[in-house]
Design a protein around this motif. Sequence first.
Motif, PDB file in Angstrom:
ATOM      1  N   MET A   1       0.815  -1.355   0.061  1.00 31.09           N
ATOM      2  CA  MET A   1      -0.126  -0.013  -0.100  1.00 31.09           C
ATOM      3  C   MET A   1       0.931   1.206   0.227  1.00 31.09           C
ATOM      4  O   MET A   1       1.638   1.501   1.118  1.00 31.09           O
ATOM      5  N   LYS A   2       1.006   1.937  -1.261  1.00 30.42           N
ATOM      6  CA  LYS A   2       1.741   3.193  -1.237  1.00 30.42           C
ATOM      7  C   LYS A   2       0.808   4.289  -1.001  1.00 30.42           C
ATOM      8  O   LYS A   2      -0.029   4.456  -1.441  1.00 30.42           O
ATOM      9  N   ARG A   3       1.229   5.138   0.103  1.00 25.60           N
ATOM     10  CA  ARG A   3       0.366   6.190   0.493  1.00 25.60           C
ATOM     11  C   ARG A   3       1.086   7.450  -0.096  1.00 25.60           C
ATOM     12  O   ARG A   3       2.369   7.687   0.206  1.00 25.60           O
ATOM     13  N   VAL A   4       0.198   8.410  -0.440  1.00 25.31           N
ATOM     14  CA  VAL A   4       0.393   9.792  -1.104  1.00 25.31           C
ATOM     15  C   VAL A   4      -0.184  10.792  -0.305  1.00 25.31           C
ATOM     16  O   VAL A   4      -1.429  10.543   0.222  1.00 25.31           O
ATOM     17  N   ILE A   5       0.629  11.823  -0.144  1.00 27.59           N
ATOM     18  CA  ILE A   5       0.125  13.090   0.325  1.00 27.59           C
ATOM     19  C   ILE A   5       0.046  14.386  -0.385  1.00 27.59           C
ATOM     20  O   ILE A   5       1.360  14.437  -0.930  1.00 27.59           O
ATOM     21  N   THR A   6      -0.919  15.114  -0.514  1.00 32.00           N
ATOM     22  CA  THR A   6      -0.658  16.604  -1.202  1.00 32.00           C
ATOM     23  C   THR A   6      -1.483  17.583  -0.184  1.00 32.00           C
ATOM     24  O   THR A   6      -2.145  17.260   0.600  1.00 32.00           O
ATOM     25  N   TYR A   7      -0.989  18.733  -0.691  1.00 31.18           N
ATOM     26  CA  TYR A   7      -1.600  19.876   0.348  1.00 31.18           C
ATOM     27  C   TYR A   7      -2.120  21.036  -0.727  1.00 31.18           C
ATOM     28  O   TYR A   7      -1.697  21.098  -1.620  1.00 31.18           O
ATOM     29  N   GLY A   8      -3.227  21.611   0.036  1.00 26.59           N
ATOM     30  CA  GLY A   8      -3.488  22.729  -0.903  1.00 26.59           C
ATOM     31  C   GLY A   8      -5.051  23.481  -0.281  1.00 26.59           C
ATOM     32  O   GLY A   8      -5.538  22.845   0.809  1.00 26.59           O
ATOM     33  N   TYR A  30      -3.232   5.117  -2.068  1.00 24.00           N
ATOM     34  CA  TYR A  30      -4.032   5.688  -1.147  1.00 24.00           C
ATOM     35  C   TYR A  30      -3.589   7.266  -1.191  1.00 24.00           C
ATOM     36  O   TYR A  30      -2.501   7.517  -1.069  1.00 24.00           O
ATOM     37  N   LEU A  31      -4.522   7.881  -1.408  1.00 23.84           N
ATOM     38  CA  LEU A  31      -4.360   9.539  -1.229  1.00 23.84           C
ATOM     39  C   LEU A  31      -4.951  10.365  -0.192  1.00 23.84           C
ATOM     40  O   LEU A  31      -6.121  10.311   0.106  1.00 23.84           O
ATOM     41  N   ILE A  32      -3.941  11.174   0.543  1.00 19.49           N
ATOM     42  CA  ILE A  32      -4.288  11.913   1.788  1.00 19.49           C
ATOM     43  C   ILE A  32      -4.233  13.446   1.124  1.00 19.49           C
ATOM     44  O   ILE A  32      -3.192  13.631   0.438  1.00 19.49           O
ATOM     45  N   VAL A  33      -5.261  14.105   1.286  1.00 20.86           N
ATOM     46  CA  VAL A  33      -5.244  15.561   1.020  1.00 20.86           C
ATOM     47  C   VAL A  33      -5.359  16.414   2.285  1.00 20.86           C
ATOM     48  O   VAL A  33      -6.276  16.138   3.251  1.00 20.86           O
ATOM     49  N   ALA A  34      -4.303  17.272   2.662  1.00 20.36           N
ATOM     50  CA  ALA A  34      -4.275  18.091   3.739  1.00 20.36           C
ATOM     51  C   ALA A  34      -4.756  19.435   3.283  1.00 20.36           C
ATOM     52  O   ALA A  34      -4.092  20.188   2.373  1.00 20.36           O
ATOM     53  N   ARG A  63     -13.357  10.409  -6.265  1.00 19.43           N
ATOM     54  CA  ARG A  63     -12.874   8.816  -6.312  1.00 19.43           C
ATOM     55  C   ARG A  63     -11.393   8.856  -5.986  1.00 19.43           C
ATOM     56  O   ARG A  63     -10.631   7.698  -5.378  1.00 19.43           O
ATOM     57  N   TYR A  64     -10.691   9.952  -6.125  1.00 21.44           N
ATOM     58  CA  TYR A  64      -9.243   9.927  -6.020  1.00 21.44           C
ATOM     59  C   TYR A  64      -8.794  10.104  -4.860  1.00 21.44           C
ATOM     60  O   TYR A  64      -7.586   9.728  -4.485  1.00 21.44           O
ATOM     61  N   VAL A  65      -9.773  10.675  -3.909  1.00 15.17           N
ATOM     62  CA  VAL A  65      -9.179  11.132  -2.507  1.00 15.17           C
ATOM     63  C   VAL A  65      -9.928  10.259  -1.548  1.00 15.17           C
ATOM     64  O   VAL A  65     -11.077   9.777  -1.386  1.00 15.17           O
ATOM     65  N   ASP A  66      -8.711   9.711  -0.623  1.00 18.96           N
ATOM     66  CA  ASP A  66      -9.201   8.514   0.244  1.00 18.96           C
ATOM     67  C   ASP A  66      -9.457   9.286   1.644  1.00 18.96           C
ATOM     68  O   ASP A  66     -10.036   8.639   2.629  1.00 18.96           O
ATOM     69  N   LEU A  67      -8.490  10.467   2.180  1.00 21.48           N
ATOM     70  CA  LEU A  67      -8.645  11.066   3.409  1.00 21.48           C
ATOM     71  C   LEU A  67      -8.437  12.390   3.099  1.00 21.48           C
ATOM     72  O   LEU A  67      -7.510  12.686   2.560  1.00 21.48           O
ATOM     73  N   VAL A  68      -9.195  13.265   4.133  1.00 14.96           N
ATOM     74  CA  VAL A  68      -9.092  14.805   3.985  1.00 14.96           C
ATOM     75  C   VAL A  68      -8.661  15.025   5.435  1.00 14.96           C
ATOM     76  O   VAL A  68      -9.231  14.599   6.393  1.00 14.96           O
ATOM     77  N   ILE A  69      -7.437  15.836   5.689  1.00 16.20           N
ATOM     78  CA  ILE A  69      -7.178  16.152   6.987  1.00 16.20           C
ATOM     79  C   ILE A  69      -6.721  17.638   6.939  1.00 16.20           C
ATOM     80  O   ILE A  69      -6.644  18.224   5.805  1.00 16.20           O
ATOM     81  N   PRO A  70      -6.828  18.336   7.959  1.00 14.40           N
ATOM     82  CA  PRO A  70      -6.822  19.517   8.005  1.00 14.40           C
ATOM     83  C   PRO A  70      -5.045  20.098   7.879  1.00 14.40           C
ATOM     84  O   PRO A  70      -4.363  19.508   8.357  1.00 14.40           O
ATOM     85  N   ASP A  80       3.084  14.975   9.558  1.00 10.22           N
ATOM     86  CA  ASP A  80       2.191  14.364   8.618  1.00 10.22           C
ATOM     87  C   ASP A  80       2.847  13.265   8.162  1.00 10.22           C
ATOM     88  O   ASP A  80       2.125  12.041   7.989  1.00 10.22           O
ATOM     89  N   VAL A  81       3.852  13.173   7.423  1.00 10.11           N
ATOM     90  CA  VAL A  81       4.588  12.322   6.492  1.00 10.11           C
ATOM     91  C   VAL A  81       4.771  10.882   7.442  1.00 10.11           C
ATOM     92  O   VAL A  81       4.654   9.777   7.019  1.00 10.11           O
ATOM     93  N   GLN A  82       5.197  11.523   8.462  1.00 13.62           N
ATOM     94  CA  GLN A  82       5.638  10.360   9.663  1.00 13.62           C
ATOM     95  C   GLN A  82       4.170   9.754  10.221  1.00 13.62           C
ATOM     96  O   GLN A  82       4.210   8.339  10.239  1.00 13.62           O
ATOM     97  N   LEU A  83       3.312  10.635  10.611  1.00 12.69           N
ATOM     98  CA  LEU A  83       2.140   9.992  11.493  1.00 12.69           C
ATOM     99  C   LEU A  83       1.322   9.276  10.268  1.00 12.69           C
ATOM    100  O   LEU A  83       0.875   8.167  10.718  1.00 12.69           O
TER     101      LEU A  83
END
Length: 129
Positions: A1-8, A30-34, A63-70, A80-83
């Motif tokens: 499971m390769k996890r990706v994060i982006t911010y905006g 898996y995509l996390i959006v902060a 469908r591309y977004v799996d989790l939204v965090i603040p 965030d990258v570590q958590l």
Amino acid sequence: MKRVITYGTFDTLHYGHIRLLQRARALGDYLIVALSTDEFNALKDKTAFHSWEERKAHLEALRYVDLVIPENTWEQKREDVQLYKVDIFTMGDDWHGKFDFLSDLCEVVYMPRTEGISSTMIRDKMRTG
Ligand code: C2G
């Protein structure tokens, strides 16, 4: 499971954002959006048209977004990258080089922006009609 994060801020969600999120998700599984809070937007000298809750709902509908965090601060990215055990950090290339300091923790990928569309352009058109 390769996890990706982006911010905006992802205000007035448009196809430039959606293409970014589609490509970000395609980098992994898996995509996390902060998502920038209104308070953080103020630090970026931005005022979003839509509330954080509305912008979060727009992203969660994709469908591309799996989790939204603040996103509350500039400094939270390392934590965030570590958590969230992130493998890949990605942003549009208007940020090229700005987040290379994360490269000891994860892969850092900058992707070409989509030209000809922006939230500012949309808001200006909404104002002037
Ligand atoms: N984007 C894009 N093409 C556009 C507009 C935006 O690829 N036409 C990308 C940006 O490069 C960014 C993402 O969509 O990766 C979100 O854009 P914004 O909401 O404008 O985000 P920004 O204010 O740049 O926030 O800590 C980082 C900041 O929160 C980034």
